[in-house]
Write a protein that holds these residues in place. Structure first.
Motif, PDB file in Angstrom:
ATOM      1  N   SER A 259      25.891 -21.675 -61.989  1.00  0.00           N
ATOM      2  CA  SER A 259      25.138 -22.428 -61.214  1.00  0.00           C
ATOM      3  C   SER A 259      25.793 -22.630 -59.623  1.00  0.00           C
ATOM      4  N   PRO A 260      27.064 -22.535 -59.700  1.00  0.00           N
ATOM      5  CA  PRO A 260      27.559 -23.036 -58.175  1.00  0.00           C
ATOM      6  C   PRO A 260      27.704 -21.589 -57.483  1.00  0.00           C
ATOM      7  N   THR A 261      27.373 -20.591 -58.003  1.00  0.00           N
ATOM      8  CA  THR A 261      27.811 -19.295 -57.086  1.00  0.00           C
ATOM      9  C   THR A 261      26.504 -19.031 -56.252  1.00  0.00           C
ATOM     10  N   ILE A 262      26.172 -19.934 -55.330  1.00  0.00           N
ATOM     11  CA  ILE A 262      25.144 -19.878 -54.522  1.00  0.00           C
ATOM     12  C   ILE A 262      25.296 -18.601 -53.497  1.00  0.00           C
ATOM     13  N   LEU A 263      26.486 -18.621 -53.069  1.00  0.00           N
ATOM     14  CA  LEU A 263      26.808 -17.501 -51.959  1.00  0.00           C
ATOM     15  C   LEU A 263      26.590 -16.251 -52.413  1.00  0.00           C
ATOM     16  N   ILE A 264      26.522 -15.904 -53.593  1.00  0.00           N
ATOM     17  CA  ILE A 264      26.203 -14.524 -54.303  1.00  0.00           C
ATOM     18  C   ILE A 264      25.043 -13.998 -53.747  1.00  0.00           C
ATOM     19  N   THR A 265      24.097 -14.966 -53.356  1.00  0.00           N
ATOM     20  CA  THR A 265      22.728 -14.450 -52.789  1.00  0.00           C
ATOM     21  C   THR A 265      22.413 -14.579 -51.275  1.00  0.00           C
ATOM     22  N   VAL A 266      22.997 -15.952 -50.928  1.00  0.00           N
ATOM     23  CA  VAL A 266      23.067 -16.329 -49.461  1.00  0.00           C
ATOM     24  C   VAL A 266      23.689 -15.444 -48.534  1.00  0.00           C
ATOM     25  N   PRO A 268      25.247 -12.057 -49.111  1.00  0.00           N
ATOM     26  CA  PRO A 268      24.511 -10.545 -48.723  1.00  0.00           C
ATOM     27  C   PRO A 268      23.258 -10.589 -48.011  1.00  0.00           C
ATOM     28  N   VAL A 269      22.462 -11.336 -48.522  1.00  0.00           N
ATOM     29  CA  VAL A 269      20.995 -11.363 -48.101  1.00  0.00           C
ATOM     30  C   VAL A 269      21.010 -11.840 -46.558  1.00  0.00           C
ATOM     31  N   GLY A 270      21.583 -12.996 -46.310  1.00  0.00           N
ATOM     32  CA  GLY A 270      21.645 -13.414 -44.703  1.00  0.00           C
ATOM     33  C   GLY A 270      22.285 -12.478 -43.964  1.00  0.00           C
ATOM     34  N   TRP A 271      23.273 -11.847 -44.315  1.00  0.00           N
ATOM     35  CA  TRP A 271      23.799 -10.701 -43.236  1.00  0.00           C
ATOM     36  C   TRP A 271      22.973  -9.672 -42.961  1.00  0.00           C
ATOM     37  N   LEU A 272      22.269  -9.298 -44.286  1.00  0.00           N
ATOM     38  CA  LEU A 272      21.264  -8.303 -43.764  1.00  0.00           C
ATOM     39  C   LEU A 272      20.160  -8.716 -42.945  1.00  0.00           C
ATOM     40  N   LEU A 273      19.529 -10.135 -43.198  1.00  0.00           N
ATOM     41  CA  LEU A 273      18.560 -10.584 -42.263  1.00  0.00           C
ATOM     42  C   LEU A 273      19.100 -10.622 -40.707  1.00  0.00           C
ATOM     43  N   TYR A 274      20.450 -10.984 -40.867  1.00  0.00           N
ATOM     44  CA  TYR A 274      21.153 -11.372 -39.258  1.00  0.00           C
ATOM     45  C   TYR A 274      21.033 -10.111 -38.598  1.00  0.00           C
ATOM     46  N   GLN A 275      21.526  -9.026 -39.305  1.00  0.00           N
ATOM     47  CA  GLN A 275      21.784  -7.776 -38.907  1.00  0.00           C
ATOM     48  C   GLN A 275      20.233  -7.138 -38.201  1.00  0.00           C
ATOM     49  N   ASP A 276      19.301  -7.570 -39.188  1.00  0.00           N
ATOM     50  CA  ASP A 276      17.876  -7.072 -38.950  1.00  0.00           C
ATOM     51  C   ASP A 276      17.451  -7.914 -37.512  1.00  0.00           C
ATOM     52  N   GLY A 277      18.133  -9.000 -37.226  1.00  0.00           N
ATOM     53  CA  GLY A 277      17.656  -9.692 -35.975  1.00  0.00           C
ATOM     54  C   GLY A 277      16.553 -10.654 -36.531  1.00  0.00           C
ATOM     55  N   THR A 278      16.410 -11.006 -37.636  1.00  0.00           N
ATOM     56  CA  THR A 278      15.372 -11.970 -38.137  1.00  0.00           C
ATOM     57  C   THR A 278      16.007 -13.296 -38.427  1.00  0.00           C
ATOM     58  N   LEU A 279      17.403 -13.216 -38.331  1.00  0.00           N
ATOM     59  CA  LEU A 279      17.928 -14.423 -38.801  1.00  0.00           C
ATOM     60  C   LEU A 279      19.060 -14.816 -37.603  1.00  0.00           C
ATOM     61  N   PRO A 280      18.721 -16.167 -36.863  1.00  0.00           N
ATOM     62  CA  PRO A 280      19.953 -16.306 -35.790  1.00  0.00           C
ATOM     63  C   PRO A 280      21.161 -16.868 -36.243  1.00  0.00           C
ATOM     64  N   MET A 281      22.122 -16.429 -35.689  1.00  0.00           N
ATOM     65  CA  MET A 281      23.542 -16.906 -36.125  1.00  0.00           C
ATOM     66  C   MET A 281      23.765 -18.219 -36.589  1.00  0.00           C
TER      67      MET A 281
END
Length: 586
Positions: A259-266, A268-281
């Motif tokens: 249950s607490p392993t929230i960062l497993i998804t947040v 890597p996927v957040g980094w990809l979206l940030y690289q993509d330019g669709t997620l502000p820093m």
């Protein structure tokens, strides 16, 4: 009476039981919820600071100072409000436990006396003390903490949805996976907990029985066998819990790890979206930090799964008492001129299936001496207890002085009848206090006069502290004959117009028998008397002897009439004489 018995959910039923404390509990829940909101502020402030530090244009120092101050105030508020909420909820919880126990103890005297006597004292103690105590955690912690622990993550999730819906959903992925493991444990939790309560009840009953019967166990050298029965129940209780915990361990551990392993998804996927330019820093950073505040409280709330599952069984046990059928009698006292007793087509069953009494009808005139005789289990004690008001008759009617027992208030009925049983219970108090139970307003002189008449005075004088001698738990410091005489003194002091003696001379040795017989003769002078007797020689001068067999009156008359008319009575008398001769020749 108890609450109406429509089937409500355990939590709602507990909320009903806590009705007097609703204001405090609501206040505790509100404070805990506000505390949670304050507790989110430090997370938000940390995210803002990190974003500012990573941005190309650094913020002014006072910007960081304000954020630090906001974080501190939020943290302090959360602690203060949380402490206040728990203080309120604990005060409410202990008040609720007090009320529930008071209600159970007020209910006990209203239940049929027979029902109370039939309950094992170990299981009663377990409900009134242990099970009611187990509600404390639910009331004091569950409502405020569960509210806080679910409300906090919900607020964070809503805030994340506003920032970025994709990241909000990502932050939840690991929680349902962990919950699936937890759900495996919860499938049969209530059933398992009910089993646990049952084995604990059995163990408690065995402990009480073992301690209560220790004298008999030692006297008959049954220590090993009795201890084995007692330890078997203790082992069964321990092994039940062990097997249950073993069954829960793996899924619970997996649930708490996943249950607490929230960062497993947040991450890597957040980094990809940030690289993509669709997620502000700044949104990415806020998601990382705030999502850490979701799993912790939700996992903390899982600690209450145990309490939630127990609530059902505990509330049921409490409700069994509170909603048990009371004896329904008139409230207003009635003038009753005579003490004629009439049983009119009375049938009675303890369990609703097998009748102990079958259509009994009999008449006992006021001021007469009557005896119930018959084989063990014939129903004679049951009939006597029904006359004394231990249970209410469901089929047929019993009347005293022409009035149906249900038209006589229970306190008035109990005042009218003195019941002296063969198992005399004495309280762990002085002899004087035990006799005075017959009539609390009696003076010392009246208590001593009753003791004199019942043949107690001699043995009381021999005791170191006389009437102020403490008799021990259940009267354990006195002999059976002495306890019996104190019970007769108590009944004399009560001076009720109807006296029922249930095997009152059962435990008496020959030397004391004459004393007890004299005491009984004093007790019953001028009263309406029913004696339940095994020793037929003690009731030969009764006005009417009722021979009871298989729950019916099979014969009645004087001793002489029954000897000539009833072969069953004749054979009982001959067996009694043979036994008496055997005793005398021994």
């Amino acid at each position: 009476g108890g609450f109406p018995m429509e089937k409500t959910s355990p939590m709602r039923r507990l909320w009903q039981l806590a009705a007097a404390e609703h204001r405090r509990l609501r206040m505790a829940i509100a404070l805990a919820a506000i505390g949670v909101l304050a507790g989110i502020v430090p997370y938000w402030a940390a995210a803002k600071m990190i974003t500012a530090l990573l941005s190309e244009t650094p913020a002014a120092p006072h910007f960081y100072f304000i954020l630090c101050l906001a974080a501190f105030v939020g943290y302090a508020l959360r602690s203060i409000l949380y402490a206040q909420a728990l203080a309120l909820s604990h005060r409410a919880a202990f008040a609720v436990l007090r009320d529930i126990r008071t209600r159970i103890l007020e209910k006990l005297p209203k239940l049929p006396l027979g029902v109370v006597i039939q309950h094992a004292s170990g299981s009663m103690k377990h409900t009134i003390v242990d099970q009611v105590e187990s509600m404390e955690r639910t009331i004091a912690h569950l409502w405020p903490e569960l509210t806080a622990n679910t409300f906090g993550p919900l607020c964070i999730f809503v805030y994340l949805l506003i920032l970025d819906g994709r990241m909000a959903l990502l932050s939840l992925v690991s929680i349902p996976v962990g919950m699936i493991f937890m759900a495996i444990v919860m499938r049969d939790y209530e059933e398992k907990y009910a089993g646990a309560v049952q084995t604990t009840n059995e163990m408690n009953a065995a402990v009480v029985e073992y301690i209560g019967g220790i004298e008999v166990i030692k006297a008959f050298n049954q220590g090993a066998a009795s201890y084995e029965k007692f330890s078997e129940k203790v082992r069964a209780n321990a092994s039940y819990y062990y097997r249950w915990m073993l069954h829960c361990q793996l899924p619970m551990s997996l649930g708490k790890v996943v249950s607490p392993t929230i960062l497993i998804t947040v991450l890597p996927v957040g980094w990809l979206l940030y690289q993509d330019g669709t997620l502000p820093m700044d949104v990415f950073i806020q998601t990382i930090i705030l999502s850490l505040g979701i799993a912790g409280p939700l996992l903390a709330s899982l600690n209450f799964i145990d309490a939630l599952a127990k609530v059902g069984t505990t509330v049921d046990a409490v409700d069994e008492f509170l909603s048990a059928e009371e004896q329904r009698h008139a409230i207003e006292s009635r003038p009753i001129e005579t003490t004629d007793i009439i049983a009119d087509h009375v049938s009675f069953s303890y369990d609703g299936t097998k009748n102990v009494l079958n259509d009994i009808s009999l008449m006992i005139p006021s001021g007469t001496l009557n005896a119930f005789v018959g084989e063990s289990g014939s129903g004679k004690s049951t009939l006597a207890r029904l006359i004394a008001g231990y249970w209410d008759v469901k089929s047929g009617m019993i009347r005293i002085g022409g009035r149906d027992l249900k038209d006589i208030p229970l306190p008035q009925l109990y005042d009218m009848v003195s019941f002296v049983a063969q198992d005399t219970y004495l309280f762990d108090d002085t002899i004087r206090a035990n006799i005075r139970l017959g009539r609390l307003s009696a003076t010392d002189a009246e208590v001593e006069r009753a003791a004199e008449l019942s043949g107690c005075a001699d043995f009381i004088r021999r005791l170191a502290h006389g009437y102020d001698t403490v008799v021990g738990s259940g009267g354990s410091h006195l002999s059976g004959g002495e306890r019996q005489r104190i019970a007769i003194a108590r009944a004399m002091l009560k001076d009720a117009p109807i006296v029922i003696l249930d095997e009152a001379t059962a435990y008496i040795d020959p030397e004391n028998e004459a004393i007890i017989q004299r005491a009984v003769a004093q007790l019953i002078t001028g009263k309406t008397v029913i004696i339940i007797a095994h020793r037929l020689s003690t009731i030969t001068d009764a006005d009417t002897i009722f021979l009871i067999a298989d729950g019916t009156v099979s014969a009645k008359g004087t001793h002489a009439q029954l000897l000539s008319d009833s072969s069953a009575y004749r054979s009982m008398w001959q067996a009694h004489i043979r036994a008496k001769d055997g005793e005398e020749n021994a």
